[in-house]
Design an enzyme around this catalytic site. Structure first.
Site: not given
Ligand code: AMP
Ligand code: MG
Length: 499
Positions: A100, A119, A258-259, A268
């Site tokens: 996103r 974002k 990944d963060n 993030d």
């Molecule tokens: P995060 O732990 O929030 O950093 O996200 C982990 C993964 O999920 C990353 O690849 C984000 O891009 C993806 N992600 C989280 N929320 C969404 C969303 N609402 N739509 C699409 N991808 C998401």
């Molecule tokens: Mg992330």
């Protein structure tokens, strides 16, 4: 979506995009799915200044609202979503990516290139089951905390602006969509490297490392093995970053690889939190049932994450065979973590206690102070700030935060002795301590109040908090309530991965 391409602001930029040059294995070029009928929620003058933009850029430049809600692009922008993978909660999660987020391009500044990233501007090929959206609630938290961390002196991506809309987004309840624009020299993550390693694409892995070194770690080029130098540098930056988190009482909440920023930035922002009472076991993320990312575990997790990153670099070290010599060299680079972290944290804590010199026994003094806060369930930020008023003759208001005053007095006597040993001058020490112990941090309940008002269409509290958090060390920053104990209802707040 609206396909207009507005002319780039004349005094802005030509939007270079060095990452785009890496080729299709690294990203997918794409336009955002913008917010319908967007409006401004907040902008940060200070983040704009980093780009060399005037404070009124968002009013001055046509199409700014359309661009930063994902509806349009300025000429020269070539947005893209990048691919990465990662370990989530200790487990290999496979391919992830900017699900996103959209990188709009770079702005060249005297301090180097800065990437702009939206974002919440819709789905990408990496969205998996996600909707590509971000809700207003979590976007306000990310925007405010990015700026707050910067003003606390902690490396972080910045929050340039925030746009919103009435577009409904389903989470635990139906909320509305927002787009936060973040700024950083790079959003490269450990997970970008893990992606190519775990998919056996060593050529791309090498390209990525060369790109990172050329653009973000040029000093490493001089080393005999630039990749090892890169690992050492990333290790040190991560160690220093996490030392700063610990010192200020910041919990990231989702320390997945990944963060983890390659540049050692806080990125993030999700279910993050600042400690209220000093509780080493504090878990800020309601979704983190096992407490893997609890406050006290963050330093260990940083270390674990660096191992995952180092593993991904093995094909680039020596002949890429992972010989015992190569492994030893990698271990040596990683070994800097422990020392750098310990030194950085000790220096931070000395500054917070107002100690100029490093002396034997300081570690015990700090540890016993923290144990006192823990056992007596004392608010961390308030105790540290009140300690700024301590003097050996009069302990001052810090004494009042302890139930067991005698236990405090016993520690205070040792502290007074330690201050005397370096001939500490009260007024000088108190002034420097006020630069090391913030008066206001973005506690959950402060963010929550701003969120609730914003959900009613009143964004004044977001801008007010932004101003307060921009001067976290000043005595006159914010109200007494901003700097005070959290209200009882704050304990009911639960922050999860849902964003
Ligand atoms: P995060 O732990 O929030 O950093 O996200 C982990 C993964 O999920 C990353 O690849 C984000 O891009 C993806 N992600 C989280 N929320 C969404 C969303 N609402 N739509 C699409 N991808 C998401
Ligand atoms: Mg992330």
């Amino acid at each position: 979506m609206d396909d207009r391409r507005a002319p780039s602001p004349p005094d802005a930029t030509r939007w270079p995009n060095r990452f785009a040059g890496l080729g299709p294995a690294f990203h997918t070029p794409m336009r955002g799915a913008g917010l319908p009928d967007p409006h401004w929620v907040a902008t940060s003058d200070d983040a704009a200044a980093v780009l060399g933009w005037p404070a009124d850029w968002w009013q001055r430049w046509p199409e700014a609202l359309a661009v930063f809600s994902g509806n349009s692009t300025w000429e020269g922008m070539a947005p893209l979503a990048s691919v990465y993978s990662g370990h989530q909660f200790g487990v290999w999660a496979g391919q992830l990516g900017d699900g996103r987020a959209l990188m709009l391009g770079e702005v060249d500044t005297p301090q180097g290139a800065m990437e702009l990233q939206l974002k919440g501007a819709g789905r990408t090929p990496y969205s998996r089951m996600g909707d590509g959206r971000a809700v207003l609630r979590s976007s306000i938290r990310e925007f405010l905390c990015s700026e707050a961390m910067h003003h606390l002196g902690i490396p972080t991506s910045r929050g340039l602006c925030l746009t919103g809309s009435s577009l409904p987004v389903r989470r635990e309840r139906v909320e509305t969509a927002a787009v936060v624009t973040r700024v950083a020299p790079s959003f490269l993550r450990f997970g970008h490297f893990e992606h190519f390693y775990h998919h056996d694409r060593h050529e791309e892995l090498r390209t990525l490392a060369e790109h990172a070194i050329a653009h973000h770690f040029p000093a490493c080029r001089q080393a005999e093995q630039p990749v090892l130098a890169l690992l050492g540098e990333v290790t040190e930056r991560t160690a220093r970053l996490i030392a700063q988190w610990q010192a200020v009482g910041f919990c990231h909440g989702v320390m997945n690889t990944d963060n983890m920023s390659l540049l050692g930035l806080t990125i993030d922002y999700g279910p993050f939190g600042f400690l209220d009472v000093f509780d080493p076991q504090h878990i800020c993320n309601h979704s983190d049932e096992g407490g893997l990312y609890a406050y006290a575990r963050q330093p260990k997790v940083g270390w674990w994450n660096l191992h995952a990153f180092a593993q991904a670099l093995v094909p680039l070290v020596g002949q890429g065979q992972g010989t015992p010599e190569d492994v030893a060299a990698i271990r040596a680079a990683l070994a800097r973590y422990e020392t750098v972290f310990a030194q950085a944290l000790a220096a931070q804590m000395r500054a917070k206690l107002g100690l100029r010199e490093a002396r034997e026994g300081d570690q015990d003094l700090v540890n016993d102070w923290l144990r006192l806060l823990e056992t007596q369930k004392v608010d961390y930020t308030i105790a540290m700030r009140r300690l700024c008023d301590f003097s050996p003759r009069d302990a001052g208001p810090v004494r009042d935060v302890f139930m067991d005053r005698e236990a405090f007095d016993a520690w205070a006597a040792r502290y007074a002795e330690r201050l005397a040993a370096e001939h500490s001058i009260d007024t000088e020490r108190q002034a420097t301590m006020r630069r090391a112990n913030p008066r206001v941090v973005l506690r959950n309940h402060l963010a929550e109040t701003a969120i609730q008002r914003a959900e009613q269409g009143d964004f004044g509290e977001v801008q007010r908090l932004l101003a307060v958090l921009s001067r976290p060390f000043d005595d006159d920053s914010g109200t007494a309530a901003d700097a005070g104990f959290p209200p009882d209802w704050a304990q009911q707040l639960s922050v999860s991965c849902s964003s």
